[in-house]
Structure formats: C-alpha cells, structure tokens
Design a protein around this motif. Structure first.
Motif, PDB file in Angstrom:
ATOM      1  N   LYS A  51       0.839  -1.205   0.000  1.00 31.66           N
ATOM      2  CA  LYS A  51       0.000   0.000   0.000  1.00 31.66           C
ATOM      3  C   LYS A  51       0.874   1.255   0.000  1.00 31.66           C
ATOM      4  O   LYS A  51       0.606   2.210  -0.732  1.00 31.66           O
ATOM      5  CB  LYS A  51      -0.918   0.028   1.228  1.00 31.66           C
ATOM      6  CG  LYS A  51      -2.137  -0.841   1.116  1.00 31.66           C
ATOM      7  CD  LYS A  51      -2.951  -0.703   2.398  1.00 31.66           C
ATOM      8  CE  LYS A  51      -4.297  -1.356   2.260  1.00 31.66           C
ATOM      9  NZ  LYS A  51      -5.190  -0.691   1.343  1.00 31.66           N
ATOM     10  N   SER A  78      -4.743   2.408  -2.079  1.00 29.72           N
ATOM     11  CA  SER A  78      -5.797   1.491  -2.502  1.00 29.72           C
ATOM     12  C   SER A  78      -5.312   0.062  -2.724  1.00 29.72           C
ATOM     13  O   SER A  78      -6.031  -0.879  -2.451  1.00 29.72           O
ATOM     14  CB  SER A  78      -6.425   2.015  -3.795  1.00 29.72           C
ATOM     15  OG  SER A  78      -7.453   1.165  -4.231  1.00 29.72           O
ATOM     16  N   PHE A  79      -4.102  -0.101  -3.253  1.00 28.59           N
ATOM     17  CA  PHE A  79      -3.632  -1.417  -3.695  1.00 28.59           C
ATOM     18  C   PHE A  79      -2.626  -1.992  -2.721  1.00 28.59           C
ATOM     19  O   PHE A  79      -1.629  -1.347  -2.431  1.00 28.59           O
ATOM     20  CB  PHE A  79      -2.972  -1.299  -5.065  1.00 28.59           C
ATOM     21  CG  PHE A  79      -2.541  -2.615  -5.642  1.00 28.59           C
ATOM     22  CD1 PHE A  79      -3.422  -3.372  -6.398  1.00 28.59           C
ATOM     23  CD2 PHE A  79      -1.268  -3.102  -5.435  1.00 28.59           C
ATOM     24  CE1 PHE A  79      -3.025  -4.586  -6.936  1.00 28.59           C
ATOM     25  CE2 PHE A  79      -0.869  -4.314  -5.966  1.00 28.59           C
ATOM     26  CZ  PHE A  79      -1.744  -5.055  -6.722  1.00 28.59           C
ATOM     27  N   PRO A  80      -2.871  -3.196  -2.224  1.00 24.02           N
ATOM     28  CA  PRO A  80      -4.021  -4.089  -2.323  1.00 24.02           C
ATOM     29  C   PRO A  80      -5.032  -3.806  -1.206  1.00 24.02           C
ATOM     30  O   PRO A  80      -4.746  -3.070  -0.269  1.00 24.02           O
ATOM     31  CB  PRO A  80      -3.398  -5.466  -2.159  1.00 24.02           C
ATOM     32  CG  PRO A  80      -2.217  -5.229  -1.271  1.00 24.02           C
ATOM     33  CD  PRO A  80      -1.716  -3.849  -1.598  1.00 24.02           C
ATOM     34  N   SER A  81      -6.178  -4.446  -1.279  1.00 26.38           N
ATOM     35  CA  SER A  81      -7.221  -4.258  -0.272  1.00 26.38           C
ATOM     36  C   SER A  81      -6.843  -4.963   1.030  1.00 26.38           C
ATOM     37  O   SER A  81      -6.683  -6.177   1.069  1.00 26.38           O
ATOM     38  CB  SER A  81      -8.547  -4.824  -0.788  1.00 26.38           C
ATOM     39  OG  SER A  81      -9.485  -4.911   0.264  1.00 26.38           O
ATOM     40  N   HIS A 111     -12.271   0.336  -3.392  1.00 25.28           N
ATOM     41  CA  HIS A 111     -11.304  -0.434  -4.167  1.00 25.28           C
ATOM     42  C   HIS A 111     -11.897  -0.799  -5.516  1.00 25.28           C
ATOM     43  O   HIS A 111     -13.111  -0.803  -5.685  1.00 25.28           O
ATOM     44  CB  HIS A 111     -10.924  -1.733  -3.444  1.00 25.28           C
ATOM     45  CG  HIS A 111     -10.159  -1.521  -2.188  1.00 25.28           C
ATOM     46  ND1 HIS A 111      -8.843  -1.142  -2.177  1.00 25.28           N
ATOM     47  CD2 HIS A 111     -10.521  -1.623  -0.889  1.00 25.28           C
ATOM     48  CE1 HIS A 111      -8.433  -1.021  -0.927  1.00 25.28           C
ATOM     49  NE2 HIS A 111      -9.432  -1.303  -0.124  1.00 25.28           N
ATOM     50  N   ASP A 117      -7.498  -4.385  -6.831  1.00 23.99           N
ATOM     51  CA  ASP A 117      -7.112  -4.245  -5.423  1.00 23.99           C
ATOM     52  C   ASP A 117      -7.610  -5.443  -4.611  1.00 23.99           C
ATOM     53  O   ASP A 117      -6.886  -6.005  -3.778  1.00 23.99           O
ATOM     54  CB  ASP A 117      -7.720  -2.977  -4.820  1.00 23.99           C
ATOM     55  CG  ASP A 117      -7.361  -1.707  -5.554  1.00 23.99           C
ATOM     56  OD1 ASP A 117      -6.328  -1.682  -6.245  1.00 23.99           O
ATOM     57  OD2 ASP A 117      -8.117  -0.725  -5.430  1.00 23.99           O
TER      58      ASP A 117
END
Length: 179
Positions: A72, A86-89, A131, A135
């Motif tokens: 993130k 946002s990436f990853p959730s 997301h 994500d």
C-alpha cells in the motif's frame, strides 16, 4: 466448531459498528474482515493439536498484514473515491487470510463458507467505492498465499486441500485427500 463460529459471529454482529453513515453492505464487510480471522484464530485455541496452530495463524496473518501494508505504501495507488493506498485491499487480505487458514486447516467443508464470506468482504469494498477489482484480487491472493505458506492441515479429520508449487517454467497444482 459450529458452536464456536456461531458464538463469535453473534458477538461481532452484536458489536457497536456504526451503521448510520455506512451502508449495510459496507458495514457488514468491515465486521467480517475481523470476524473471519477471529474465527480462524479462535479455532486454534479451542481445538487441541500438537502442531501449534495458533503460531501458524499468527505467522500467516502477520505475513499477510506486512506484505499488504508495505505494498500500500510503496505503490500508493489512488482509491476510486479519491483516497490513498488502494492497492491491495487490506480488508480483503485479512478476510482471505482467515478463510484460507480455515480451509487449509479443516478442509473444504468449512473452507467453502469461509471463502464465500471473504468474497463478500471483497465485494463490499468494491461496492463502497473504496477499491477496484484489481485491489481486491491482489488482497485475496496475498491472504491465500500467506496462509498456504504456514498452515498445516488438521490431521484428526478427513480433509481435502489444494497445494501447489511453481517456478518460472512450470506450475504444479495438486488436490489431496488426507485420512
């Protein structure tokens, strides 16, 4: 096991989650992203085993958490709603870590419902516009891989589990049934 799951779920659903400013889908996803790993960890404390399953879970969850939050910060992708990281959730990563632990440890009988609930968490993150699908998919992959690295099947019950190895030229997946 069923009684444990019911007790934990009722406790979580009875918590004071703020439903006033969030939709039911978003709030229930927030609750389940904690509830699924809590059930996974709680099962390790109630079901006696010699292979220290609580440490297996702690290593899987810790790995998932560190990898997710490092990515993130490194990637710093903008959220669909304009926020950062946002990436990853993280919600999806946590939920799938718990679901994959349950599935690998206790088999598909408990794994399928856990994966369905974890998938709902991912859906809730897309629905809430926090997301996108990439994500959520990355969070799910991180959670599953982390659990598969550290989790050993519980040998007292029959279990079906998936394992795999890969290198740059080959991917080998196997479905195993243990007695």
């Amino acid at each position: 096991m069923k009684r444990l799951i019911l007790i934990i779920l009722l406790g979580i659903l009875n918590s004071k989650a703020s439903f006033s400013q969030k939709t039911f889908i978003e709030s229930s996803g927030d609750i389940l992203q904690i509830g699924i790993p809590a059930i996974a960890f709680g099962s390790t404390l109630l079901i006696k085993a010699d292979d220290k399953p609580h440490w297996q879970f702690v290593k899987a969850f810790g790995t998932s958490f560190v990898v997710t939050h490092a990515l993130k910060r490194i990637i710093n992708k903008k959220r669909p709603d304009g926020g950062l990281h946002s990436f990853p959730s993280g919600h999806t990563s946590a939920a799938f870590t718990g679901a994959a632990f349950i599935q690998k440890r206790y088999g598909w009988k408990y794994g399928v419902p856990a994966y369905l609930l974890a998938s709902y968490v991912g859906y809730s993150r897309v629905y809430a516009d926090r997301h996108d699908i990439y994500d959520v998919a990355a969070g799910a992959a991180i959670g599953i891989i982390a659990s598969y690295l550290f989790t050993k099947p519980y040998k007292k019950n029959n279990a079906i589990f998936l394992s795999g190895t890969f290198n740059k030229n080959n991917i080998l997946l196997s479905l195993n049934y243990s007695l």
